[in-house]
Each structure stands twice: as structure tokens, then as C-alpha cells.
Enzyme design. Structure first.
Site, PDB file in Angstrom:
ATOM      1  N   GLY A  46      -1.712  -4.111 -10.349  1.00 51.51           N
ATOM      2  CA  GLY A  46      -1.185  -4.292  -8.995  1.00 51.51           C
ATOM      3  C   GLY A  46       0.318  -4.536  -8.986  1.00 51.51           C
ATOM      4  O   GLY A  46       1.030  -4.032  -8.109  1.00 51.51           O
ATOM      5  N   THR A  47       0.803  -5.307  -9.951  1.00 51.13           N
ATOM      6  CA  THR A  47       2.239  -5.612  -9.979  1.00 51.13           C
ATOM      7  C   THR A  47       3.051  -4.329 -10.111  1.00 51.13           C
ATOM      8  O   THR A  47       4.021  -4.105  -9.366  1.00 51.13           O
ATOM      9  CB  THR A  47       2.545  -6.559 -11.160  1.00 51.13           C
ATOM     10  OG1 THR A  47       1.854  -7.787 -10.930  1.00 51.13           O
ATOM     11  CG2 THR A  47       4.029  -6.828 -11.292  1.00 51.13           C
TER      12      THR A  47
ATOM     13  N   ASN B  77      -3.596 -13.743  -1.365  1.00 51.21           N
ATOM     14  CA  ASN B  77      -4.231 -14.172  -2.606  1.00 51.21           C
ATOM     15  C   ASN B  77      -4.533 -15.665  -2.639  1.00 51.21           C
ATOM     16  O   ASN B  77      -5.403 -16.103  -3.373  1.00 51.21           O
ATOM     17  CB  ASN B  77      -3.356 -13.789  -3.808  1.00 51.21           C
ATOM     18  CG  ASN B  77      -1.895 -14.097  -3.587  1.00 51.21           C
ATOM     19  OD1 ASN B  77      -1.301 -13.639  -2.614  1.00 51.21           O
ATOM     20  ND2 ASN B  77      -1.311 -14.879  -4.465  1.00 51.21           N
TER      21      ASN B  77
ATOM     22  N   GLN C 229      -6.131  -7.832  -3.368  1.00 45.68           N
ATOM     23  CA  GLN C 229      -7.210  -8.789  -3.075  1.00 45.68           C
ATOM     24  C   GLN C 229      -8.278  -8.149  -2.195  1.00 45.68           C
ATOM     25  O   GLN C 229      -9.479  -8.304  -2.439  1.00 45.68           O
ATOM     26  CB  GLN C 229      -6.641 -10.030  -2.363  1.00 45.68           C
ATOM     27  CG  GLN C 229      -5.777 -10.907  -3.241  1.00 45.68           C
ATOM     28  CD  GLN C 229      -6.599 -11.751  -4.209  1.00 45.68           C
ATOM     29  OE1 GLN C 229      -7.768 -12.010  -4.000  1.00 45.68           O
ATOM     30  NE2 GLN C 229      -5.969 -12.163  -5.293  1.00 45.68           N
TER      31      GLN C 229
ATOM     32  N   GLY D  78      -7.402  -3.186 -11.197  1.00 43.27           N
ATOM     33  CA  GLY D  78      -8.726  -3.119 -11.812  1.00 43.27           C
ATOM     34  C   GLY D  78      -9.413  -4.461 -11.976  1.00 43.27           C
ATOM     35  O   GLY D  78     -10.602  -4.599 -11.704  1.00 43.27           O
ATOM     36  N   HIS D  79      -8.648  -5.479 -12.382  1.00 44.85           N
ATOM     37  CA  HIS D  79      -9.341  -6.719 -12.748  1.00 44.85           C
ATOM     38  C   HIS D  79      -9.883  -7.489 -11.556  1.00 44.85           C
ATOM     39  O   HIS D  79     -10.645  -8.433 -11.718  1.00 44.85           O
ATOM     40  CB  HIS D  79      -8.488  -7.594 -13.678  1.00 44.85           C
ATOM     41  CG  HIS D  79      -7.224  -8.145 -13.096  1.00 44.85           C
ATOM     42  ND1 HIS D  79      -7.122  -9.431 -12.651  1.00 44.85           N
ATOM     43  CD2 HIS D  79      -6.011  -7.589 -12.914  1.00 44.85           C
ATOM     44  CE1 HIS D  79      -5.875  -9.643 -12.218  1.00 44.85           C
ATOM     45  NE2 HIS D  79      -5.194  -8.542 -12.373  1.00 44.85           N
TER      46      HIS D  79
ATOM     47  N   THR E 149       1.789   7.846 -22.095  1.00 46.34           N
ATOM     48  CA  THR E 149       0.484   8.420 -22.427  1.00 46.34           C
ATOM     49  C   THR E 149      -0.601   7.750 -21.594  1.00 46.34           C
ATOM     50  O   THR E 149      -0.660   6.522 -21.516  1.00 46.34           O
ATOM     51  CB  THR E 149       0.208   8.240 -23.939  1.00 46.34           C
ATOM     52  OG1 THR E 149       1.260   8.881 -24.637  1.00 46.34           O
ATOM     53  CG2 THR E 149      -1.124   8.853 -24.337  1.00 46.34           C
TER      54      THR E 149
ATOM     55  N   CYS F 232       2.935 -20.658 -10.997  1.00 43.61           N
ATOM     56  CA  CYS F 232       3.865 -19.655 -11.504  1.00 43.61           C
ATOM     57  C   CYS F 232       3.489 -19.332 -12.945  1.00 43.61           C
ATOM     58  O   CYS F 232       2.613 -19.962 -13.535  1.00 43.61           O
ATOM     59  CB  CYS F 232       5.304 -20.127 -11.384  1.00 43.61           C
ATOM     60  SG  CYS F 232       5.723 -21.362 -12.599  1.00 43.61           S
TER      61      CYS F 232
HETATM   62  N1  PLP Z   1      -0.990  -8.605  -5.266  1.00 43.13           N
HETATM   63  C1  PLP Z   1      -1.884  -9.571  -5.011  1.00 43.13           C
HETATM   64  C2  PLP Z   1      -2.213  -9.903  -3.595  1.00 43.13           C
HETATM   65  C3  PLP Z   1      -2.506 -10.248  -6.068  1.00 43.13           C
HETATM   66  O1  PLP Z   1      -3.398 -11.213  -5.819  1.00 43.13           O
HETATM   67  C4  PLP Z   1      -2.175  -9.881  -7.404  1.00 43.13           C
HETATM   68  C5  PLP Z   1      -2.792 -10.565  -8.558  1.00 43.13           C
HETATM   69  O2  PLP Z   1      -3.572 -11.451  -8.450  1.00 43.13           O
HETATM   70  C6  PLP Z   1      -1.239  -8.856  -7.609  1.00 43.13           C
HETATM   71  C7  PLP Z   1      -0.659  -8.237  -6.515  1.00 43.13           C
HETATM   72  C8  PLP Z   1      -0.844  -8.438  -9.004  1.00 43.13           C
HETATM   73  O3  PLP Z   1      -1.828  -7.650  -9.585  1.00 43.13           O
HETATM   74  P1  PLP Z   1      -1.929  -7.511 -11.186  1.00 43.13           P
HETATM   75  O4  PLP Z   1      -2.439  -8.826 -11.681  1.00 43.13           O
HETATM   76  O5  PLP Z   1      -2.888  -6.388 -11.401  1.00 43.13           O
HETATM   77  O6  PLP Z   1      -0.580  -7.194 -11.687  1.00 43.13           O
END
Ligand code: PLP
Length: 388
Positions: A57-58, A143, A171, A201-202, A238, A328
Site C-alpha cells: 500500500g505504501t 486505519n 483498509q 496484500g497483507h 523483476t 510510528c
Molecule cells: N494505507 C492505510 C490506510 C494503511 O492502513 C496502511 C497500512 O496499514 C497503508 C496504507 C500501508 O500499506 P502497506 O503496509 O502495505 O505498505
């Protein structure tokens, strides 16, 4: 991780083949990659080219925001305003503040309404003159609190203003099917402006380290990572075919049970919150109870006169893995930013603990946790009154 996904990973652990290679193992990997892209694209109702796999997600949020911002600036140098929700994840806020510091972005942080959602009146203000807006980026659900944003209304406003929209659905996608998320965001709607959605994914029962940016054509964003031109040029490197397969499998399983899971987990969560708030004096619930306002798995509770870090330690010793409103990367507990933004006092925001239930949480686990929490809160309070 979902058992079927874990089994898939174990079966594929010895697979060979770089999806960019032309030998037969490479071509087989390429077919698997593209079949899984098709599966995710069709779950979201978008064209197959509008799925860019990322590390999570990041990265998907970074790609959407930086990639769109740089493209918007290239198209018209005046487009430098980033309209950002008031309670976004750091992968959105820090990306936007970095762009403001280093790349002349102008940050327009939206107000938060008393329910903790992005304030639509403030969005109207931000879009009243939209010629300078590069992107609107708002999360589908928070989140910390689980509060669900009015995504369809936000998407309507962006469409009317002709402004590109990114939705962080990391989320929300754990609880709504990709088709539901896509429909809220107006992904692929005729006449829609550019809309993208990020998933991870997680949160879905796949492993950590894979996610996707969905809805945007790779050529419409500037890449962050340059190299061999994989993922339509939007994300070189890759391709981790096995992780992508795991993501697609988790999306399919998660989607198939979304509405049943929402109902089941919300009932367990409400049972937990009622038990804790009934048994602990000075406990306040901050996550919505349901009714489409909040995600089913979030139980954000603050406890009068109990610092979150002290209680987290007690909970951990009691075998309960919870988190503070916001932790954090260094593991330090700060007052919950989402609660502060919604007008909750700093003292209360510092005592908020986030219990989250997932698709695999059982009634037994809920009962065990609910009966342990009152004693652990009492122990923290007593330690504060009578320090050793
Ligand atoms: N955005 C939200 C709302 C999240 O809760 C999170 C992670 O918990 C992320 C982005 C980041 O995702 P990732 O952990 O896959 O980088």
C-alpha cells in the site's frame, strides 16, 4: 495469511522463471503474471492494463501521488495543489508534505467532520476553483478509527470538478469486495476523470510485500522506479510472480465472503466493545458501531487515566496484540492523530488503544480478550496510583 494462500506459496516456492525472459520457464511465468493481472482487473471491473503491482500500500500510494503530481505539473505547471484528507495514513501525508517541501506542491489539507470523516463542505471549498489541483487523495476508511469516508460523494465531486482522484483503500478492501470499492470510487465509469485505488496484500490474507495500484493506466503516471520497464513502465523490477499470485488468490477469496465477513466480525467486535466498556469505568468507544459508518473489525477504545503505552505493554504480557491509535516506526506511541483531528482531547487521544479483529478472529479469542482487559486496565491504574 489465508491457508489456501500459504499453501500456494509453499507449492510455488521452487518455481523458476523470470517473467521478462523469453525461455519457456520465463514465458510460463509471464502467463501466470498476466492471468493474475486479469483476475484482479476483472474483480475491480477495469481493463487489464490498469493494474500495476507494487510492494504494498505504501508504494501504491507513493506512486499514485508522486506519479500523478509530476504528470500534472508536466501538463500544466500551475497544477500543483494536492488536496489531502485530514486523517490520511503517513504513506499519503508524508508523500504530500515531501512534495511540498521539495517539489513546490501546495498542500491543501481537508477538515475533518465531527464523525471523523473528510468534511465535504471543505472539499467543495477546495474544488471551487480546481484549475490548479493536481490530485485529490482521500482514504476509503481510516486505519485507526475504521471510520468510512463518503467515497461516492467525493468521487462525484472530483468528477464534476474534472480533477484526478486517488483512494487509499488499503483498509477498506479488507472488508469490501474490490467490485464494491471500485463502484464507490467510480473506477472505470464512463466520463470519470482519472481515478486510482490502492490495495495491500497483507490486509486481505496475502503475505506482506505485495499490493496494487488499480484504475490508472501506467502511461498516465510518472514512475518512481526506473529499470527494465515492467508493469507497463510504471514500476520496473523483476515481477514477484508468486506474491502476485498470492494477492490475486486472496482478493478472490476475500471478495467471495465480504458481506458475510462484515456481518460476522461486526457482531464479534460489538460483543467485545460492549463487554469492555461495560466492565471498565472510564472506557470510551471511538470507532463507529456499524451502520455503514465504520469498518467491522475496528475497536478503538480510550481508558481514562491510562497511558496507551503502559496498557499496550500489559496487554502484550497478557497475550493480547493491540496497538495504540498511532505507533510510528520507532515503536513510540503518540496521541492518535485521527482522534485529534476529529476534536478529541489530547489526553484522551493519548489513551486510545486499537483492538482490531480480522477475518480469522474467533469468538473464543474475543471472550478471552474481553475478560482479560478489565484486570489489565485496573493493574495500570493501580501502578500509576502506587508506583513501585
Ligand atoms: N494505507 C492505510 C490506510 C494503511 O492502513 C496502511 C497500512 O496499514 C497503508 C496504507 C500501508 O500499506 P502497506 O503496509 O502495505 O505498505
Amino acid at each position: 495469511m489465508r491457508p489456501s494462500v500459504a499453501a500456494l506459496l509453499a507449492r510455488g516456492a521452487g518455481d523458476l522463471g523470470n517473467a521478462a525472459s523469453s525461455h519457456s520457464a520465463g514465458r510460463a511465468a509471464r502467463r501466470r503474471l498476466e492471468d493474475n493481472r486479469d483476475a484482479v482487473a476483472s474483480a475491480a471491473g477495469v481493463g487489464r492494463t490498469a493494474v500495476v503491482f507494487t510492494s504494498g500500500g505504501t508504494e501504491a500510494n507513493n506512486l499514485a501521488i508522486k506519479g500523478s503530481f509530476w504528470r500534472a505539473r508536466m501538463a500544466g505547471p500551475s497544477r500543483r495543489r494536492l488536496v489531502i484528507g485530514g486523517t490520511e495514513h503517513p504513506s499519503v501525508t508524508r508523500t504530500a508534505t515531501w512534495l511540498a517541501r521539495r517539489h513546490e506542491a501546495e498542500l491543501d489539507l481537508l477538515a475533518v467532520d465531527p464523525a471523523g470523516r473528510p468534511d465535504l463542505t471543505d472539499l467543495d471549498r477546495a474544488l471551487a476553483t480546481a484549475d490548479d489541483v493536481a490530485l485529490v487523495s482521500i482514504m476509503a476508511a481510516n486505519n485507526e478509527t475504521g471510520v468510512i469516508s463518503p467515497v461516492a460523494e467525493i468521487a462525484d465531486r472530483c468528477r464534476t470538478a474534472g480533477v484526478a482522484l486517488h483512494i487509499d483503500a488499503v483498509q477498506a478492501a479488507a472488508w469490501f469486495s474490490l467490485a464494491e470499492v471500485a463502484s464507490m470510487a467510480g473506477l472505470g465509469d464512463a466520463g470519470a476523470t482519472q481515478v486510482s485505488v490502492s490495495i495491500s496484500g497483507h490486509k486481505l490474507g496475502a503475505p506482506v510485500g505485495v499490493g496494487a495500484l488499480i484504475g490508472i493506466e501506467p502511461e498516465a503516471i510518472e514512475p518512481l522506479i526506473h529499470g527494465g520497464g515492467q508493469e507497463g513502465g510504471a514500476r520496473s523490477g523483476t515481477s514477484p510472480v508468486l506474491l502476485i499470485e498470492a494477492l490475486a488468490q486472496a482478493v478472490s477469496e476475500s471478495d467471495a465472503s465480504a458481506s458475510e465477513r462484515r456481518r460476522h466480525v461486526a457482531a464479534l467486535r460489538n460483543q467485545f466493545v460492549d463487554a469492555v466498556c461495560g466492565a471498565v469505568p472510564g472506557a470510551t468507544r471511538h470507532s463507529p458501531r456499524g451502520g455503514g459508518l465504520g469498518l467491522p473489525g475496528h475497536a478503538l477504545i480510550s481508558f481514562d487515566d491510562v497511558p496507551a503505552d503502559a496498557l499496550l505493554m500489559m496487554l502484550d504480557r497478557g497475550g493480547i496484540a493491540a496497538s495504540a491509535g498511532s505507533a510510528c516506526a520507532a515503536g513510540l506511541v503518540r496521541a492518535s492523530p485521527a482522534l485529534l483531528a476529529a476534536g478529541v482531547s489530547p489526553a484522551r487521544a493519548r489513551s486510545a488503544i486499537r483492538f482490531t479483529l480480522g477475518w480469522s478472529t474467533t469468538e473464543d479469542e474475543i471472550e478471552t480478550a474481553a475478560s482479560a482487559v478489565p484486570g489489565l486496565v485496573a493493574a495500570v491504574r493501580s501502578e500509576r496510583r502506587h508506583p513501585a
